[in-house]
Design an enzyme around this catalytic site. Structure first.
Site, PDB file in Angstrom:
ATOM      1  N   HIS A 161       0.100 -11.760   2.507  1.00  0.00           N
ATOM      2  CA  HIS A 161       0.476 -10.774   1.499  1.00  0.00           C
ATOM      3  C   HIS A 161      -0.091  -9.396   1.840  1.00  0.00           C
ATOM      4  O   HIS A 161      -1.224  -9.290   2.305  1.00  0.00           O
ATOM      5  CB  HIS A 161      -0.023 -11.204   0.114  1.00  0.00           C
ATOM      6  CG  HIS A 161       0.526 -12.514  -0.331  1.00  0.00           C
ATOM      7  ND1 HIS A 161      -0.118 -13.710  -0.102  1.00  0.00           N
ATOM      8  CD2 HIS A 161       1.672 -12.818  -0.991  1.00  0.00           C
ATOM      9  CE1 HIS A 161       0.603 -14.709  -0.594  1.00  0.00           C
ATOM     10  NE2 HIS A 161       1.692 -14.192  -1.144  1.00  0.00           N
ATOM     11  N   ASP A 165      -5.451 -13.351   3.576  1.00  0.00           N
ATOM     12  CA  ASP A 165      -4.651 -14.536   3.900  1.00  0.00           C
ATOM     13  C   ASP A 165      -3.652 -14.277   5.025  1.00  0.00           C
ATOM     14  O   ASP A 165      -3.024 -15.205   5.532  1.00  0.00           O
ATOM     15  CB  ASP A 165      -3.944 -15.081   2.661  1.00  0.00           C
ATOM     16  CG  ASP A 165      -2.969 -14.090   2.021  1.00  0.00           C
ATOM     17  OD1 ASP A 165      -2.680 -13.033   2.631  1.00  0.00           O
ATOM     18  OD2 ASP A 165      -2.494 -14.373   0.904  1.00  0.00           O
ATOM     19  N   SER A 203       6.111 -13.953  -4.549  1.00  0.00           N
ATOM     20  CA  SER A 203       4.810 -13.316  -4.691  1.00  0.00           C
ATOM     21  C   SER A 203       4.778 -11.901  -4.114  1.00  0.00           C
ATOM     22  O   SER A 203       3.991 -11.062  -4.564  1.00  0.00           O
ATOM     23  CB  SER A 203       3.728 -14.163  -4.010  1.00  0.00           C
ATOM     24  OG  SER A 203       4.048 -14.378  -2.639  1.00  0.00           O
TER      25      SER A 203
END
Length: 237
Positions: free
Chosen positions: A202, A199, A46
């Protein structure tokens, strides 16, 4: 935030290698007018895919823009898949290394760490990926991650060390920590939040920008190395 950061930061194609040789043969017969152009596949998770960001704000588009600004003749391919582990990267590296790919950025291991997978398994998977890169004859930049201490010092040491060990084994370049740019820009632990999404795992668009600025020169060197390899392959040096 510290706990989230420790957990979070350390987060068809059909490659037929014979076609690569055919491509070189064609270049030899056509004067290799564009042999200097480099295509780089960014194999990752990701962090590479640009999770949670607008399309132009992800790692690959921002890195492409940075390289363009340096005058580099390069095309980046986003081969990042959110949630991928090193095992997932190994399962698709052969498909990623299409004949036009000249170099590869490998940025995997974060999800292995988040899941507490045995570093020996992660090491074996990365070893397999680098072996495929070697077999394909592509230059590689291996991008590591610094893990936290939540699984204990032995785990951290084994996880963090595998990137340098494998880079030395295969004679490829290594960039120790994907998040080096964030750490440098933030200056303090508290300042890191400014560069991260909610979060805590990221990077946000600003975070990606400082990551790219830090790793960019190493990718630029990867481009140069790949260009040199192309020149040698077509007898231009």
């Amino acid at each position: 935030m510290r706990a989230a950061f420790d957990r979070g930061l350390s987060v068809g194609y059909g490659a037929v290698y014979g076609l690569r040789n055919l491509t070189v043969a064609v270049l030899l017969t056509t004067g290799a007018a564009h042999a200097e152009t480099v295509t780089i596949a960014a194999l990752g998770d990701s962090l590479t895919a640009g999770y949670g960001l607008r399309q132009g704000d992800g790692f690959v588009p921002q890195l492409q823009s940075w390289l363009d600004a340096q005058g580099a003749d390069v095309t980046l391919i986003n081969a990042g898949v959110s949630g991928d582990t090193t095992a997932g990267g190994l399962s698709r590296v052969t498909w990623t290394l299409t004949p036009e790919v000249d170099a590869m950025i490998v940025a995997l291991g974060g999800n292995d760490y988040l899941r507490g997978l045995d570093p020996a398994v992660s090491r074996a998977n990365l070893d397999g990926i680098l072996a495929e890169g070697e077999a394909a004859g592509v230059d590689v930049l291996l991008v590591g991650l610094k893990s936290g201490s939540n699984y204990g010092p032995d785990y951290k040491s084994e996880f963090d060390q595998m990137y340098g060990d494998l880079a030395a084994k295969y004679g490829v370049s290594v960039y120790a920590d994907f998040f080096d740019g964030v750490r440098m820009a933030a200056g303090t632990q508290a300042g890191i939040a400014d560069y991260m999404q909610a979060d805590g795992i990221h990077p946000n668009a600003q975070g990606v920008a400082v990551i790219v600025a830090a790793i960019g020169p190493r990718v630029l060197q990867l481009v140069t190395d790949a260009q040199d390899g192309l020149a040698q392959a077509v007898g231009l040096d």
